[in-house]
Scaffold this active site. Structure first.
Site, PDB file in Angstrom:
ATOM      1  N   SER A 198       0.577  -1.235   0.698  1.00 20.96           N
ATOM      2  CA  SER A 198      -0.328   0.208   0.210  1.00 20.96           C
ATOM      3  C   SER A 198       0.722   1.177   0.375  1.00 20.96           C
ATOM      4  O   SER A 198       1.876   1.290  -0.534  1.00 20.96           O
ATOM      5  CB  SER A 198      -1.280  -0.176   1.494  1.00 20.96           C
ATOM      6  OG  SER A 198      -2.467   1.305   0.772  1.00 20.96           O
ATOM      7  N   ASP A 352      -9.314  -3.565  -5.903  1.00 18.01           N
ATOM      8  CA  ASP A 352      -8.307  -3.043  -5.641  1.00 18.01           C
ATOM      9  C   ASP A 352      -8.459  -1.371  -6.214  1.00 18.01           C
ATOM     10  O   ASP A 352      -7.776  -0.985  -7.672  1.00 18.01           O
ATOM     11  CB  ASP A 352      -7.170  -3.534  -5.438  1.00 18.01           C
ATOM     12  CG  ASP A 352      -6.430  -1.640  -4.524  1.00 18.01           C
ATOM     13  OD1 ASP A 352      -6.224  -0.923  -4.256  1.00 18.01           O
ATOM     14  OD2 ASP A 352      -5.030  -2.089  -4.799  1.00 18.01           O
ATOM     15  N   HIS A 382      -7.693  -4.846  -1.504  1.00 19.70           N
ATOM     16  CA  HIS A 382      -6.531  -4.167  -1.673  1.00 19.70           C
ATOM     17  C   HIS A 382      -5.726  -4.334   0.455  1.00 19.70           C
ATOM     18  O   HIS A 382      -6.976  -4.035   1.182  1.00 19.70           O
ATOM     19  CB  HIS A 382      -6.803  -2.336  -1.325  1.00 19.70           C
ATOM     20  CG  HIS A 382      -6.109  -1.549  -0.708  1.00 19.70           C
ATOM     21  ND1 HIS A 382      -5.058  -1.437  -1.735  1.00 19.70           N
ATOM     22  CD2 HIS A 382      -5.421  -1.103  -0.106  1.00 19.70           C
ATOM     23  CE1 HIS A 382      -3.727   0.073  -1.343  1.00 19.70           C
ATOM     24  NE2 HIS A 382      -4.059  -0.603   0.039  1.00 19.70           N
TER      25      HIS A 382
END
Length: 412
Positions: A198, A352, A382
């Site tokens: 991330s 995502d 995600h």
């Protein structure tokens, strides 16, 4: 304040303020039944639904606790994400250290090795405001144990207590220290990898770009990016449209938190999602790097509609201009920098909002002649790898994603 204390404090507040309980229940129910989308191909759908309810409830509890002055805005979410620590790992020697004032956690396999090991720096996710080395303990243990590598998890300081870009600077400081002293930890200085998931992937990509400019440290062997955020130019790419209501992170929540991470008011998020912060000349300059036209057709099959043109706002641009610089948006790096980057492994997830950013960065590096290994989780979301080895909520796609990372590391 410990995890149990936070829960007891918030639980007491909810009991003391029944209206807060009603508000929270209604808010969670509204988001779950009217705003959330669970695509048929999503990994472990039952677990995902339960996880999503827990995430929304935690987010709401944190907001309530903050509003009634029980704790900071992000205290509850941080403590819950940290979770319950795992049992001692008999295969690893684990210790906390300080690298130039930055807290790190070192994971070293106990099995004797005849030659120096690979070293992996890991930057955790959490939008620069959540997450910690404790939260990612299971991820880093798995990585060190299964790849037989020395892993350094960097505990960069969080926003808003430490304003942006302190987070990236901490990661860079820790990286340079480790690379200069790798041999002290049984690591080959020529075989250091930089990784993150991330926003940690953002930091990893930006650190690699920064390090190609330096001659006082060894070259980075490879970079590992897991579903990274890489650009703040276009929030209407196909993956943003397709996954805007897919848990755990709605596009609107991501945009609001991203603006807060920069130290600005989250009311700017809507204008940024429309693209009002980007001058037209910049859009034209970057269209060969950031455009839905570059996304392969197979990733548009779930739907894509070109957005209406955005009206540029100089005022909004001025407020968030840091988001258009490479430490925040590594995809915008100049050609001469991209061509010098180390080999890359990139993990993308179908469900995502940031999927397409990974695809665009993959193409940029490939076009520049940089070797790229790509692994796509067709059922991933995600934050997928965060659930590895997590009691009750470990997702099958997390294991596949982490195995793909381990296989890449072992193959170097």
């Amino acid at each position: 304040m410990g995890f149990q204390q936070v829960l007891l404090l918030v639980a007491g507040a909810i009991l003391a303020f029944p209206l807060c309980s009603i508000f929270l229940a209604v808010w969670v129910a509204y988001l779950y039944f009217f705003k959330s989308e669970f695509p048929p191909g999503l990994c472990n759908p039952v677990k995902m639904r339960l996880f999503h309810i827990g995430f929304m409830a935690t987010y709401g509890l944190g907001y309530i606790a903050w509003k009634i002055n029980l704790c900071g805005e992000h205290t509850v979410m941080r403590k819950v994400i940290n979770g319950i620590p795992p049992f001692k790992d008999k295969k690893l020697h684990i210790q906390n250290l300080q690298f130039e004032g930055v807290t790190v956690r070192l994971y070293q396999p106990k099995v004797l090795h005849t030659k120096p090991r690979k070293g992996i720096l890991f930057f955790h996710g959490g939008i620069g405001m959540w997450g910690s080395i404790d939260a990612y303990e299971r991820v880093c243990r798995f990585l060190a144990r299964e790849s037989d590598s020395v892993v350094v998890s960097v505990g960069y300081r969080l926003s808003p207590e430490y304003p942006y870009p302190r987070q990236f600077k901490d990661c860079l400081v820790a990286t340079i220290h480790f690379m200069k002293n790798a041999a002290d930890y049984g690591v080959d200085p020529e075989c250091v990898l930089i990784s993150g998931d991330s926003i940690g992937g953002t930091f990893a990509a930006a650190a690699c770009q920064e390090l190609v400019k330096r001659t006082d440290v060894p070259k980075v062997r490879a970079q590992i990016l897991a579903y990274p955020f890489l650009q703040a130019i276009d929030f209407n790419l196909p993956s943003h449209q397709q996954n805007r209501f897919v848990p755990p992170f709605f596009q609107s929540i991501v945009a609001e938190l991203g603006v807060q991470y920069l130290g600005e008011d989250k009311s700017l998020a809507d204008a940024i999602r429309k693209g009002s912060h980007v001058p037209e000349d910049m859009k034209m300059k970057l269209r060969n790097w950031i455009s839905p036209d570059i996304i392969p057709q197979e990733f548009k099959l779930r739907g894509y509609k070109p957005p209406p043109p955005a009206v540029f706002s100089p005022e909004i641009h001025q407020q968030v201009k840091e988001a258009l610089e490479t430490p925040f948006s590594p995809l915008l790096a100049e050609v001469d920098i991209v061509g010098q980057l180390p080999e890359m492994f990139i993990l993308t997830c179908e469900y995502d909002v940031f999927r397409d950013e990974g695809l665009l960065y993959k193409k940029r590096l490939e076009d520049a002649g940089v070797p790229v290994t790509w692994y796509h989780l067709a059922d991933g979301f995600h934050g997928a790898i965060f659930s590895i080895d997590m009691p009750l909520f470990s997702m099958s796609c997390a294991k596949r994603g982490m195995d793909s990372v381990v296989n890449f590391v072992r193959g170097l």
